[in-house]
Scaffold this active site. Sequence first.
Site, PDB file in Angstrom:
ATOM      1  N   MET A 122      44.524  42.472  34.458  1.00 11.36           N
ATOM      2  CA  MET A 122      44.974  43.746  33.871  1.00 11.36           C
ATOM      3  C   MET A 122      45.923  43.512  32.683  1.00 11.36           C
ATOM      4  SD  MET A 122      45.697  45.824  37.406  1.00 11.36           S
ATOM      5  CE  MET A 122      46.390  44.421  38.259  1.00 11.36           C
ATOM      6  N   LYS A 160      39.118  54.394  39.326  1.00  5.29           N
ATOM      7  CA  LYS A 160      40.361  54.496  38.557  1.00  5.29           C
ATOM      8  C   LYS A 160      40.174  53.750  37.258  1.00  5.29           C
ATOM      9  CE  LYS A 160      43.241  53.983  42.612  1.00  5.29           C
ATOM     10  NZ  LYS A 160      43.458  52.777  43.350  1.00  5.29           N
ATOM     11  N   ASP A 177      35.321  51.876  44.080  1.00  8.69           N
ATOM     12  CA  ASP A 177      36.146  51.909  42.865  1.00  8.69           C
ATOM     13  C   ASP A 177      35.296  51.721  41.624  1.00  8.69           C
ATOM     14  OD1 ASP A 177      38.535  52.250  44.097  1.00  8.69           O
ATOM     15  OD2 ASP A 177      39.146  50.151  44.015  1.00  8.69           O
TER      16      ASP A 177
HETATM   17  C1  LIG Z   1      42.947  46.335  39.638  1.00  8.36           C
HETATM   18  S1  LIG Z   1      42.586  44.656  39.330  1.00  8.36           S
HETATM   19  C2  LIG Z   1      41.556  44.340  40.701  1.00  8.36           C
HETATM   20  C3  LIG Z   1      41.382  42.884  40.997  1.00  8.36           C
HETATM   21  C4  LIG Z   1      40.429  42.620  42.149  1.00  8.36           C
HETATM   22  N1  LIG Z   1      40.931  43.152  43.378  1.00  8.36           N
HETATM   23  C5  LIG Z   1      40.123  41.139  42.308  1.00  8.36           C
HETATM   24  O1  LIG Z   1      40.484  40.537  43.321  1.00  8.36           O
HETATM   25  O2  LIG Z   1      39.481  40.569  41.404  1.00  8.36           O
HETATM   26  C6  LIG Z   1      41.480  44.780  37.980  1.00  8.36           C
HETATM   27  C7  LIG Z   1      41.510  43.575  37.058  1.00  8.36           C
HETATM   28  O3  LIG Z   1      40.780  42.494  37.614  1.00  8.36           O
HETATM   29  C8  LIG Z   1      40.184  41.738  36.589  1.00  8.36           C
HETATM   30  N2  LIG Z   1      38.729  41.717  36.800  1.00  8.36           N
HETATM   31  C9  LIG Z   1      38.068  42.216  37.849  1.00  8.36           C
HETATM   32  N3  LIG Z   1      36.747  41.964  37.777  1.00  8.36           N
HETATM   33  C10 LIG Z   1      36.566  41.280  36.613  1.00  8.36           C
HETATM   34  C11 LIG Z   1      35.431  40.729  35.960  1.00  8.36           C
HETATM   35  N4  LIG Z   1      34.201  40.821  36.476  1.00  8.36           N
HETATM   36  N5  LIG Z   1      35.612  40.090  34.774  1.00  8.36           N
HETATM   37  C12 LIG Z   1      36.844  39.972  34.240  1.00  8.36           C
HETATM   38  N6  LIG Z   1      37.956  40.475  34.822  1.00  8.36           N
HETATM   39  C13 LIG Z   1      37.833  41.108  36.004  1.00  8.36           C
HETATM   40  C14 LIG Z   1      40.582  42.376  35.273  1.00  8.36           C
HETATM   41  O4  LIG Z   1      41.755  41.752  34.824  1.00  8.36           O
HETATM   42  C15 LIG Z   1      40.860  43.802  35.711  1.00  8.36           C
HETATM   43  O5  LIG Z   1      41.723  44.450  34.804  1.00  8.36           O
END
Ligand SMILES: C[S@@+](CC[C@H](N)C(=O)[O-])C[C@H]1O[C@@H](n2cnc3c(N)ncnc32)[C@H](O)[C@@H]1O
Length: 260
Positions: free
Chosen positions: A174, A60, A38
């Site tokens: 998100m 995405k 992803d």
């Molecule tokens: C589709 S979700 C996926 C979450 C992922 N599966 C997890 O467990 O962290 C995507 C969201 O995760 C958060 N996110 C993921 N990685 C991040 C990071 N390194 N720093 C800040 N926010 C993060 C943000 O809010 C982003 O919009």
Amino acid sequence: MVDGVGCVYLVGAGPGDPELLTLKAARLLKSADVVVFDRLVSREILAEVPAGVARISVGKQPAHHPVPQDEINQLLVRLAQKNRQVVRLKGGDPFIFGRGSEEAMELARHGVPYEVVPGITAAQGCAASLKVPLTHRGKASGVRYLTGHCRQDLDLDFDWQGLADPDTTLVVYMGKANIAEIAGHLMENGLTSSMPVLVVCNGTTGRAQHMLTSLCCVARDVAGAGFDGPVLFIIGNVASLTQSMEISDVPQGIATSALA
Ligand SMILES: C[S@@+](CC[C@H](N)C(=O)[O-])C[C@H]1O[C@@H](n2cnc3c(N)ncnc32)[C@H](O)[C@@H]1O
């Protein structure tokens, strides 16, 4: 295992820092035939994939899905039916706002063997990198993970009264586009306007940025910050501990600079 059919490993890559990969994830990356990844998987983690392993990006972006979920599901099934060992690599944990469970159901429907390898979710990785506990005696007796974005931009129709609990940490994934609305609902339902909010962008990577603000100011401050990358909101009394933790870390006599 099923003869002639490969296995799909739904693997969490963690929030970005390759050292936060599990040993199992790192081992599977090295032995896979193909890695399907992803957009949120950091470049540092992709660098861990050996040169000979095929890579397929199905990245995405919010409101822009170059490879629709149905096609990703079919791709995983097809690759396994060609007897490939597939790592389906997702940011954070595959089963937290990652649609990993939808892929798992599709694999099961086609009789494709699969395993789930958990990853450190963004909430835990971002909080720990800033020395913030998500629970803390006397400040937060629980933690909730909330999506700040609904399918097809539908209204955020949540139990705001239940979510506006000053004794629980609320972590919003998100939520960048809707943070004004989210903060508004929480204040209307009783959280104080001064409730601390820690905003983290690209947490745990070399591009990490963070900002400590409050519920009344978060939307304005985020709009002004120009964050480029995934953004996470940690809302609750624990967020302010980032200050005390940082200060107590510094040897006595050394001045501390203000937080970003
Ligand atoms: C589709 S979700 C996926 C979450 C992922 N599966 C997890 O467990 O962290 C995507 C969201 O995760 C958060 N996110 C993921 N990685 C991040 C990071 N390194 N720093 C800040 N926010 C993060 C943000 O809010 C982003 O919009």
